[in-house]
Every structure is written in structure tokens, then in C-alpha cells.
Design a protein around this motif. Structure first.
Motif, PDB file in Angstrom:
ATOM      1  N   LEU A  11       0.865  -1.181   0.000  1.00 18.22           N
ATOM      2  CA  LEU A  11       0.000   0.000   0.000  1.00 18.22           C
ATOM      3  C   LEU A  11       0.899   1.227   0.000  1.00 18.22           C
ATOM      4  O   LEU A  11       1.846   1.301   0.777  1.00 18.22           O
ATOM      5  N   TRP A  12       0.594   2.183  -0.870  1.00 13.81           N
ATOM      6  CA  TRP A  12       1.430   3.377  -0.965  1.00 13.81           C
ATOM      7  C   TRP A  12       0.584   4.610  -1.206  1.00 13.81           C
ATOM      8  O   TRP A  12      -0.596   4.519  -1.550  1.00 13.81           O
ATOM      9  N   THR A  13       1.192   5.770  -1.018  1.00 13.39           N
ATOM     10  CA  THR A  13       0.552   7.034  -1.354  1.00 13.39           C
ATOM     11  C   THR A  13       1.268   7.627  -2.554  1.00 13.39           C
ATOM     12  O   THR A  13       2.469   7.419  -2.750  1.00 13.39           O
ATOM     13  N   ARG A  14       0.496   8.350  -3.350  1.00  6.91           N
ATOM     14  CA  ARG A  14       1.006   8.939  -4.589  1.00  6.91           C
ATOM     15  C   ARG A  14       1.847  10.180  -4.318  1.00  6.91           C
ATOM     16  O   ARG A  14       1.687  10.847  -3.304  1.00  6.91           O
ATOM     17  N   VAL A  15       2.701  10.493  -5.286  1.00 11.54           N
ATOM     18  CA  VAL A  15       3.512  11.708  -5.242  1.00 11.54           C
ATOM     19  C   VAL A  15       3.061  12.582  -6.414  1.00 11.54           C
ATOM     20  O   VAL A  15       2.940  12.107  -7.548  1.00 11.54           O
ATOM     21  N   HIS A  16       2.795  13.843  -6.112  1.00  9.23           N
ATOM     22  CA  HIS A  16       2.394  14.812  -7.130  1.00  9.23           C
ATOM     23  C   HIS A  16       3.386  15.967  -7.128  1.00  9.23           C
ATOM     24  O   HIS A  16       4.173  16.120  -6.211  1.00  9.23           O
ATOM     25  N   GLY A  17       3.319  16.785  -8.153  1.00 13.63           N
ATOM     26  CA  GLY A  17       4.185  17.960  -8.248  1.00 13.63           C
ATOM     27  C   GLY A  17       5.248  17.756  -9.308  1.00 13.63           C
ATOM     28  O   GLY A  17       4.959  17.269 -10.405  1.00 13.63           O
ATOM     29  N   ASP A  18       6.482  18.111  -8.977  1.00 10.95           N
ATOM     30  CA  ASP A  18       7.614  18.030  -9.909  1.00 10.95           C
ATOM     31  C   ASP A  18       8.099  16.587 -10.075  1.00 10.95           C
ATOM     32  O   ASP A  18       9.284  16.290  -9.873  1.00 10.95           O
ATOM     33  N   VAL A  19       7.202  15.685 -10.459  1.00 10.57           N
ATOM     34  CA  VAL A  19       7.587  14.274 -10.548  1.00 10.57           C
ATOM     35  C   VAL A  19       8.547  14.017 -11.706  1.00 10.57           C
ATOM     36  O   VAL A  19       9.383  13.111 -11.623  1.00 10.57           O
ATOM     37  N   ASP A  20       8.467  14.814 -12.781  1.00  8.57           N
ATOM     38  CA  ASP A  20       9.448  14.635 -13.857  1.00  8.57           C
ATOM     39  C   ASP A  20      10.844  14.997 -13.373  1.00  8.57           C
ATOM     40  O   ASP A  20      11.811  14.305 -13.680  1.00  8.57           O
ATOM     41  N   ARG A  21      10.945  16.051 -12.598  1.00  8.38           N
ATOM     42  CA  ARG A  21      12.238  16.436 -12.012  1.00  8.38           C
ATOM     43  C   ARG A  21      12.728  15.348 -11.052  1.00  8.38           C
ATOM     44  O   ARG A  21      13.904  15.005 -11.025  1.00  8.38           O
ATOM     45  N   LEU A  22      11.803  14.788 -10.272  1.00  8.06           N
ATOM     46  CA  LEU A  22      12.152  13.709  -9.349  1.00  8.06           C
ATOM     47  C   LEU A  22      12.621  12.471 -10.120  1.00  8.06           C
ATOM     48  O   LEU A  22      13.580  11.811  -9.723  1.00  8.06           O
ATOM     49  N   ARG A  23      11.974  12.173 -11.239  1.00  7.92           N
ATOM     50  CA  ARG A  23      12.402  11.034 -12.074  1.00  7.92           C
ATOM     51  C   ARG A  23      13.808  11.257 -12.631  1.00  7.92           C
ATOM     52  O   ARG A  23      14.613  10.325 -12.676  1.00  7.92           O
ATOM     53  N   ARG A  24      14.099  12.480 -13.039  1.00  4.51           N
ATOM     54  CA  ARG A  24      15.457  12.762 -13.547  1.00  4.51           C
ATOM     55  C   ARG A  24      16.494  12.611 -12.438  1.00  4.51           C
ATOM     56  O   ARG A  24      17.590  12.089 -12.670  1.00  4.51           O
ATOM     57  N   LEU A  25      16.153  13.056 -11.232  1.00  6.60           N
ATOM     58  CA  LEU A  25      17.055  12.871 -10.095  1.00  6.60           C
ATOM     59  C   LEU A  25      17.268  11.388  -9.833  1.00  6.60           C
ATOM     60  O   LEU A  25      18.404  10.936  -9.642  1.00  6.60           O
ATOM     61  N   ALA A  26      16.187  10.613  -9.839  1.00  2.97           N
ATOM     62  CA  ALA A  26      16.310   9.161  -9.622  1.00  2.97           C
ATOM     63  C   ALA A  26      17.181   8.531 -10.701  1.00  2.97           C
ATOM     64  O   ALA A  26      18.000   7.650 -10.404  1.00  2.97           O
TER      65      ALA A  26
END
Length: 183
Positions: A86-101
Motif C-alpha cells: 500500500l502506498w501514497t502517490r507523489v504529485h508535483g515536480d515528478v518529472d524532475r524527481l524522475r530525472r534525479l532518480a
């Protein structure tokens, strides 16, 4: 040493989520809830890392953090991975977060640390089922949750010791942090 790289929500965002999940956490014997003080957004799980690779990845993670600016994020709603997580979603700068990942994973690979090669799905794990469980009621109960925006401005390298925490849970120890966007 078992390691992962993450960003963490600030205490007030954690408190919002803790309040939103309070009713679910009491009386839910099928779920093993993560400790709120250890809630985080994993960017890369590194697994067991020897000292030489750890020293190398520390340097590379510092460079990766400097190349990426802070992310404005929020937590909202819920989802599940099958009948187990079970998880909670992340919203906002998710493309930036994906690039960081992606940069974090690249740093790990350059340090000869094997990381999973699958798409990054930003989420915060709330609980894991003991066997298969019907997580749909919990997902529905959290569907209206919408947390406030917060800024992820640090990258963290964390040592995870399985079974060393309360109730046999993992114990997380912060090894190193870097400010995002600063050399």
C-alpha cells in the motif's frame, strides 16, 4: 552495508499523512505499517554495498545532487502494488524527481553497484501485507487525502538494517545528505 538513496518529506507533511492513515493503522492486522519517522521516497535501492563501492558512490551522489535542483512535491491518495504493498502517490515536480532518480541510478551503476532497470514510479510505501490482502478498502479510504506541497531539497544515503528496529522492523540510519542544486 545495505543502502538506499531517498528524499524525505518534512515533519509536517509526515504528520498530515500520519493523521490521514491513523484509522487504518489501528486494527489492521493484515498490514505491517512502515514507521512514519522512516517514511521516504526511495530513488534507488542499492542493496549490499562494500566499502570501496560506497566511497565511490558517495562522491558520485554528491555530484548528482549538485546537478539537480529542489522539487516541489505533495502526497495524495493511495495505490497498491498487487495485494502486497500500500502506498501514497507523489504529485508535483515528478518529472524532475524522475530525472534525479535516473542520475542516482547512473551514479550507482558507475560505482559498479547493480540497480534495478525498471521505470521509476514515485511513491511512498505505507504498509506491506502479511501474505495477500485486499488493499482496495485502504486505497479507497485514502482516495480523498491531499497533503500540502513541500520542497525536497536534500538527497539522502541511508543504511537499512533489517530486523534491527522496533518490532523487528528495519532500522534506518542516515549516512550522508547533500543539498540539491548546490556544488
Amino acid at each position: 552495508m545495505r543502502l538506499f538513496v531517498a528524499v524525505t518529506p518534512p515533519p509536517d507533511a509526515i504528520d498530515e499523512l500520519r493523521s490521514a492513515t491513523a484509522a487504518l493503522r489501528t486494527g489492521s492486522e493484515q498490514l505491517r505499517w512502515s514507521a512514519p519517522e522512516q517514511w521516504h521516497l526511495t530513488l534507488a535501492f542499492l542493496g549490499e554495498v562494500d566499502d570501496r563501492a560506497r566511497q565511490d558512490v558517495v562522491e558520485r551522489l554528491g555530484r548528482a545532487a549538485a546537478r539537480h535542483g529542489p522539487c516541489t512535491l505533495s502526497l495524495a491518495g493511495a495505490g497498491r502494488f498487487g495485494q502486497r504493498v500500500l502506498w501514497t502517490r507523489v504529485h508535483g515536480d515528478v518529472d524532475r524527481l524522475r530525472r534525479l532518480a535516473a542520475s542516482v541510478r547512473a551514479a550507482a551503476r558507475r560505482s559498479r553497484i547493480a540497480v534495478e532497470d525498471r521505470p521509476y514510479r514515485p511513491h511512498l510505501t505505507l504498509a506491506r501485507a502479511r501474505g495477500d490482502a485486499d488493499l482496495r478498502p485502504a486505497v479507497a479510504a485514502l482516495s480523498g487525502f491531499a497533503g500540502r506541497e513541500w520542497t525536497a531539497d536534500e538527497l539522502h544515503l541511508v543504511h537499512s538494517r533489517l530486523g534491527a528496529g522496533p518490532d523487528g522492523r528495519a532500522h534506518h540510519e542516515l549516512l550522508r545528505s547533500w543539498s540539491l542544486g548546490r556544488s
